[in-house]
Design a protein around this motif. Structure first.
Motif, PDB file in Angstrom:
ATOM      1  N   LEU A  74       0.821  -1.208   0.000  1.00 15.00           N
ATOM      2  CA  LEU A  74       0.000   0.000   0.000  1.00 15.00           C
ATOM      3  C   LEU A  74       0.858   1.263   0.000  1.00 15.00           C
ATOM      4  CD1 LEU A  74      -2.874   1.167   0.192  1.00 15.00           C
ATOM      5  CD2 LEU A  74      -2.635   1.097   2.664  1.00 15.00           C
ATOM      6  N   ILE A  75       1.900   1.288   0.794  1.00 19.14           N
ATOM      7  CA  ILE A  75       2.804   2.436   0.837  1.00 19.14           C
ATOM      8  C   ILE A  75       3.461   2.643  -0.522  1.00 19.14           C
ATOM      9  CG2 ILE A  75       5.001   3.252   1.792  1.00 19.14           C
ATOM     10  CD1 ILE A  75       4.080   2.046   4.487  1.00 19.14           C
ATOM     11  N   SER A  76       3.878   1.559  -1.162  1.00 13.96           N
ATOM     12  CA  SER A  76       4.516   1.655  -2.475  1.00 13.96           C
ATOM     13  C   SER A  76       3.555   2.223  -3.515  1.00 13.96           C
ATOM     14  CB  SER A  76       5.003   0.276  -2.907  1.00 13.96           C
ATOM     15  OG  SER A  76       5.554   0.332  -4.198  1.00 13.96           O
ATOM     16  N   VAL A  77       2.334   1.756  -3.518  1.00  8.41           N
ATOM     17  CA  VAL A  77       1.351   2.230  -4.498  1.00  8.41           C
ATOM     18  C   VAL A  77       1.009   3.699  -4.238  1.00  8.41           C
ATOM     19  CG1 VAL A  77      -1.047   1.956  -5.254  1.00  8.41           C
ATOM     20  CG2 VAL A  77       0.417  -0.047  -5.006  1.00  8.41           C
ATOM     21  N   LEU A  78       0.817   4.070  -2.979  1.00 10.79           N
ATOM     22  CA  LEU A  78       0.506   5.466  -2.660  1.00 10.79           C
ATOM     23  C   LEU A  78       1.663   6.397  -3.019  1.00 10.79           C
ATOM     24  CD1 LEU A  78      -1.384   5.130   0.740  1.00 10.79           C
ATOM     25  CD2 LEU A  78      -2.347   5.601  -1.519  1.00 10.79           C
ATOM     26  N   ALA A  79       2.898   5.939  -2.800  1.00  8.04           N
ATOM     27  CA  ALA A  79       4.062   6.747  -3.171  1.00  8.04           C
ATOM     28  C   ALA A  79       4.139   6.922  -4.684  1.00  8.04           C
ATOM     29  CB  ALA A  79       5.341   6.107  -2.641  1.00  8.04           C
ATOM     30  N   ALA A  80       3.832   5.883  -5.445  1.00  6.70           N
ATOM     31  CA  ALA A  80       3.852   5.981  -6.911  1.00  6.70           C
ATOM     32  C   ALA A  80       2.775   6.935  -7.406  1.00  6.70           C
ATOM     33  CB  ALA A  80       3.661   4.601  -7.531  1.00  6.70           C
ATOM     34  N   VAL A  81       1.592   6.864  -6.827  1.00  3.81           N
ATOM     35  CA  VAL A  81       0.507   7.777  -7.220  1.00  3.81           C
ATOM     36  C   VAL A  81       0.891   9.213  -6.887  1.00  3.81           C
ATOM     37  CG1 VAL A  81      -1.868   8.455  -6.682  1.00  3.81           C
ATOM     38  CG2 VAL A  81      -1.320   6.052  -7.098  1.00  3.81           C
ATOM     39  N   ALA A  82       1.434   9.442  -5.711  1.00  4.59           N
ATOM     40  CA  ALA A  82       1.859  10.795  -5.332  1.00  4.59           C
ATOM     41  C   ALA A  82       2.937  11.306  -6.278  1.00  4.59           C
ATOM     42  CB  ALA A  82       2.370  10.801  -3.893  1.00  4.59           C
ATOM     43  N   PHE A  83       3.878  10.440  -6.660  1.00  7.61           N
ATOM     44  CA  PHE A  83       4.929  10.833  -7.592  1.00  7.61           C
ATOM     45  C   PHE A  83       4.333  11.265  -8.931  1.00  7.61           C
ATOM     46  CE2 PHE A  83       7.737   9.598 -11.107  1.00  7.61           C
ATOM     47  CZ  PHE A  83       8.819  10.441 -10.846  1.00  7.61           C
ATOM     48  N   TYR A  84       3.396  10.497  -9.460  1.00  7.03           N
ATOM     49  CA  TYR A  84       2.794  10.833 -10.750  1.00  7.03           C
ATOM     50  C   TYR A  84       1.950  12.102 -10.671  1.00  7.03           C
ATOM     51  CZ  TYR A  84       4.466   6.527 -12.799  1.00  7.03           C
ATOM     52  OH  TYR A  84       5.263   5.522 -13.287  1.00  7.03           O
ATOM     53  N   VAL A  85       1.263  12.310  -9.575  1.00  8.17           N
ATOM     54  CA  VAL A  85       0.474  13.543  -9.414  1.00  8.17           C
ATOM     55  C   VAL A  85       1.398  14.757  -9.365  1.00  8.17           C
ATOM     56  CG1 VAL A  85      -1.001  14.812  -7.795  1.00  8.17           C
ATOM     57  CG2 VAL A  85      -1.517  12.428  -8.357  1.00  8.17           C
ATOM     58  N   ILE A  86       2.467  14.656  -8.600  1.00  3.88           N
ATOM     59  CA  ILE A  86       3.424  15.768  -8.507  1.00  3.88           C
ATOM     60  C   ILE A  86       4.090  16.011  -9.859  1.00  3.88           C
ATOM     61  CG2 ILE A  86       5.623  16.471  -7.473  1.00  3.88           C
ATOM     62  CD1 ILE A  86       4.648  15.078  -4.880  1.00  3.88           C
ATOM     63  N   ALA A  87       4.450  14.941 -10.564  1.00  4.24           N
ATOM     64  CA  ALA A  87       5.069  15.089 -11.887  1.00  4.24           C
ATOM     65  C   ALA A  87       4.097  15.740 -12.868  1.00  4.24           C
ATOM     66  CB  ALA A  87       5.518  13.737 -12.409  1.00  4.24           C
ATOM     67  N   ALA A  88       2.826  15.383 -12.795  1.00  3.65           N
ATOM     68  CA  ALA A  88       1.824  15.988 -13.678  1.00  3.65           C
ATOM     69  C   ALA A  88       1.650  17.466 -13.362  1.00  3.65           C
ATOM     70  CB  ALA A  88       0.502  15.248 -13.550  1.00  3.65           C
ATOM     71  N   LEU A  89       1.631  17.804 -12.061  1.00  6.53           N
ATOM     72  CA  LEU A  89       1.470  19.207 -11.692  1.00  6.53           C
ATOM     73  C   LEU A  89       2.692  20.035 -12.120  1.00  6.53           C
ATOM     74  CD1 LEU A  89      -0.106  18.873  -8.139  1.00  6.53           C
ATOM     75  CD2 LEU A  89      -1.239  19.581 -10.258  1.00  6.53           C
ATOM     76  N   ILE A  90       3.876  19.460 -12.002  1.00  7.20           N
ATOM     77  CA  ILE A  90       5.079  20.160 -12.434  1.00  7.20           C
ATOM     78  C   ILE A  90       5.070  20.333 -13.957  1.00  7.20           C
ATOM     79  CG2 ILE A  90       7.590  19.937 -12.669  1.00  7.20           C
ATOM     80  CD1 ILE A  90       7.603  18.709  -9.866  1.00  7.20           C
ATOM     81  N   GLY A  91       4.604  19.306 -14.672  1.00  6.33           N
ATOM     82  CA  GLY A  91       4.512  19.396 -16.123  1.00  6.33           C
ATOM     83  C   GLY A  91       3.514  20.449 -16.575  1.00  6.33           C
ATOM     84  N   VAL A  92       2.375  20.521 -15.901  1.00  8.38           N
ATOM     85  CA  VAL A  92       1.356  21.541 -16.247  1.00  8.38           C
ATOM     86  C   VAL A  92       1.890  22.913 -15.897  1.00  8.38           C
ATOM     87  CG1 VAL A  92      -0.918  22.416 -15.621  1.00  8.38           C
ATOM     88  CG2 VAL A  92      -0.605  19.989 -16.037  1.00  8.38           C
ATOM     89  N   GLY A  93       2.570  23.028 -14.756  1.00  8.52           N
ATOM     90  CA  GLY A  93       3.152  24.316 -14.357  1.00  8.52           C
ATOM     91  C   GLY A  93       4.234  24.770 -15.326  1.00  8.52           C
ATOM     92  N   ALA A  94       5.048  23.853 -15.794  1.00  6.35           N
ATOM     93  CA  ALA A  94       6.095  24.207 -16.759  1.00  6.35           C
ATOM     94  C   ALA A  94       5.483  24.621 -18.079  1.00  6.35           C
ATOM     95  CB  ALA A  94       7.034  23.029 -16.944  1.00  6.35           C
ATOM     96  N   GLY A  95       4.380  23.989 -18.455  1.00  7.00           N
ATOM     97  CA  GLY A  95       3.693  24.358 -19.697  1.00  7.00           C
ATOM     98  C   GLY A  95       3.095  25.741 -19.615  1.00  7.00           C
ATOM     99  N   LEU A  96       2.596  26.141 -18.470  1.00  5.72           N
ATOM    100  CA  LEU A  96       2.005  27.465 -18.303  1.00  5.72           C
ATOM    101  C   LEU A  96       3.073  28.549 -18.299  1.00  5.72           C
ATOM    102  CD1 LEU A  96      -0.723  26.810 -15.581  1.00  5.72           C
ATOM    103  CD2 LEU A  96      -1.087  27.208 -18.022  1.00  5.72           C
ATOM    104  N   LEU A  97       4.259  28.222 -17.765  1.00  2.00           N
ATOM    105  CA  LEU A  97       5.326  29.196 -17.726  1.00  2.00           C
ATOM    106  C   LEU A  97       5.921  29.473 -19.104  1.00  2.00           C
ATOM    107  CD1 LEU A  97       7.236  28.144 -14.482  1.00  2.00           C
ATOM    108  CD2 LEU A  97       5.787  30.140 -14.814  1.00  2.00           C
ATOM    109  N   SER A  98       5.818  28.519 -20.019  1.00  2.00           N
ATOM    110  CA  SER A  98       6.422  28.713 -21.334  1.00  2.00           C
ATOM    111  C   SER A  98       5.530  29.537 -22.269  1.00  2.00           C
ATOM    112  CB  SER A  98       6.717  27.346 -21.967  1.00  2.00           C
ATOM    113  OG  SER A  98       5.490  26.661 -22.213  1.00  2.00           O
ATOM    114  N   ILE A  99       4.329  29.835 -21.842  1.00  2.39           N
ATOM    115  CA  ILE A  99       3.412  30.596 -22.700  1.00  2.39           C
ATOM    116  C   ILE A  99       3.773  32.074 -22.675  1.00  2.39           C
ATOM    117  CG2 ILE A  99       1.051  31.324 -23.027  1.00  2.39           C
ATOM    118  CD1 ILE A  99       0.158  28.651 -22.079  1.00  2.39           C
TER     119      ILE A  99
END
Length: 99
Positions: A74-99
């Motif tokens: 359970l800890i491993s799965v929750l850590a993976a989900v948190a990693f992907y959510v943070i990576a997605a938010l960083i990707g969306v944030g980087a996309g907004l900054l390049s505009i």
């Protein structure tokens, strides 16, 4: 009082072995060690599907060990989900900054 199945003599109720013929009267259950060690949690964390399978298989026979393996998974799965959510938010944030 109970009787020996081999020789038929009367033996004490607490007897496990017949004092007359030496035959085992009752089956001795194997020791079921349920340590719940952290090693099973680490295995479940490194390989979550194994932790889930161990949890499902051992939940009745070894509840403490099953809990550790399931918790690791359970800890491993929750850590993976948190990693992907943070990576997605960083990707969306980087996309907004390049505009």
């Amino acid at each position: 009082m109970k009787f020996c199945k081999n020789c038929g003599k009367e033996v004490d109720d607490a007897a496990i072995i017949c004092p007359y013929c030496g035959v085992q009267l009752e089956a001795i259950a194997p020791a079921n060690i349920d340590s719940g060690s952290i090693g099973w949690g680490l295995l479940g964390c490194c390989i979550p599907i194994v932790g889930l399978i161990l949890f499902l298989v051992w939940k009745d026979q070894k509840p403490r060990t099953a809990k550790m393996a399931g918790l690791g998974a359970l800890i491993s799965v929750l850590a993976a989900v948190a990693f992907y959510v943070i990576a997605a938010l960083i990707g969306v944030g980087a996309g907004l900054l390049s505009i």
